[in-house]
Motif scaffolding. Structure first.
Motif, PDB file in Angstrom:
ATOM      1  N   GLU A 195      -6.348  58.276  36.369  1.00 49.61           N
ATOM      2  CA  GLU A 195      -7.067  57.423  37.057  1.00 49.61           C
ATOM      3  C   GLU A 195      -6.685  57.380  38.644  1.00 49.61           C
ATOM      4  O   GLU A 195      -6.478  56.559  39.390  1.00 49.61           O
ATOM      5  N   GLN A 196      -6.862  58.682  39.277  1.00 51.52           N
ATOM      6  CA  GLN A 196      -6.661  58.972  40.659  1.00 51.52           C
ATOM      7  C   GLN A 196      -7.889  58.445  41.371  1.00 51.52           C
ATOM      8  O   GLN A 196      -8.945  58.499  40.855  1.00 51.52           O
ATOM      9  N   PRO A 197      -7.670  57.824  42.343  1.00 52.88           N
ATOM     10  CA  PRO A 197      -8.870  57.413  43.273  1.00 52.88           C
ATOM     11  C   PRO A 197      -9.600  58.733  43.806  1.00 52.88           C
ATOM     12  O   PRO A 197      -9.132  59.834  43.693  1.00 52.88           O
ATOM     13  N   GLU A 257     -12.491  54.522  44.391  1.00 53.18           N
ATOM     14  CA  GLU A 257     -12.928  54.375  42.970  1.00 53.18           C
ATOM     15  C   GLU A 257     -12.211  55.363  42.222  1.00 53.18           C
ATOM     16  O   GLU A 257     -11.756  56.312  42.881  1.00 53.18           O
ATOM     17  N   THR A 258     -12.242  55.232  41.122  1.00 54.81           N
ATOM     18  CA  THR A 258     -11.516  56.210  40.134  1.00 54.81           C
ATOM     19  C   THR A 258     -12.329  57.191  40.083  1.00 54.81           C
ATOM     20  O   THR A 258     -13.526  57.410  39.720  1.00 54.81           O
ATOM     21  N   THR A 309     -13.805  60.448  38.270  1.00 60.18           N
ATOM     22  CA  THR A 309     -14.222  60.680  36.794  1.00 60.18           C
ATOM     23  C   THR A 309     -14.839  61.860  36.923  1.00 60.18           C
ATOM     24  O   THR A 309     -15.349  62.324  35.794  1.00 60.18           O
ATOM     25  N   CYS A 363     -15.561  60.158  42.371  1.00 56.43           N
ATOM     26  CA  CYS A 363     -16.037  59.047  41.566  1.00 56.43           C
ATOM     27  C   CYS A 363     -17.818  59.443  41.186  1.00 56.43           C
ATOM     28  O   CYS A 363     -18.306  60.245  41.810  1.00 56.43           O
TER      29      CYS A 363
END
Length: 151
Positions: free
Chosen positions: A68-70, A112-113, A115, A129
């Motif tokens: 869950e890194q930004p 934001e995470t 993804t 993200c």
């Protein structure tokens, strides 16, 4: 193969079940005789299994945090619509959904995470993200987009 937090949690659950089964089994044997306890090793194994289950839960939590890194790109976007922000007097607003943030989101690193993993033609990998990927898909020709957790 990619290890996921869910896989580690599943292993921890199985270890917890084995621990409980082993404790129940050892508890059925009467102890208190003058002879050495024949189940000392089994009880030790139950303790090790319990510790292993705890360690697996900790590893799952650590892995989840790492995943869950930004996003970390040096500017913010609307997480739903991408590069659609206006910023005025320290307030950012999405031109599409009208969502607002009480800070200048445009001029701060994106929190934001991440993804997606985006790999450009030169092989450079950038974690992004969902909002940043919207713009990157339009701008980055021949880039590869890989959803994190799917690789």
């Amino acid at each position: 193969m990619t290890v996921t937090p869910e896989q580690l949690r599943a292993l921890a659950t199985r270890a917890e079940a084995l621990t409980a089964e082993l404790w129940a089994l050892c508890g059925t044997v009467q102890n208190g005789s003058a002879e050495p306890d024949p189940l000392v090793a089994a009880r030790q194994a139950a303790g090790w299994l319990a510790r292993g289950a705890e360690d697996l839960q900790l590893a799952a939590a650590d892995l989840a945090r790492l995943q869950e890194q930004p996003c970390g790109l040096p500017w913010g976007v609307c997480p739903e619509h991408g590069n659609t922000l206006n910023s005025s007097a320290g307030i950012s607003t999405c031109r599409v959904c009208q969502r607002t943030w009480a800070h200048d989101r445009l001029r701060r690193p994106c929190d934001e995470t991440a993804t997606w993993k985006v790999i450009d033609r030169a092989g450079t990998v950038t974690r992004m993200c969902d909002g940043h990927v919207l713009g990157a898909r339009a701008a980055a020709g021949n880039a590869t987009f890989v959803r994190l957790g799917a690789d």
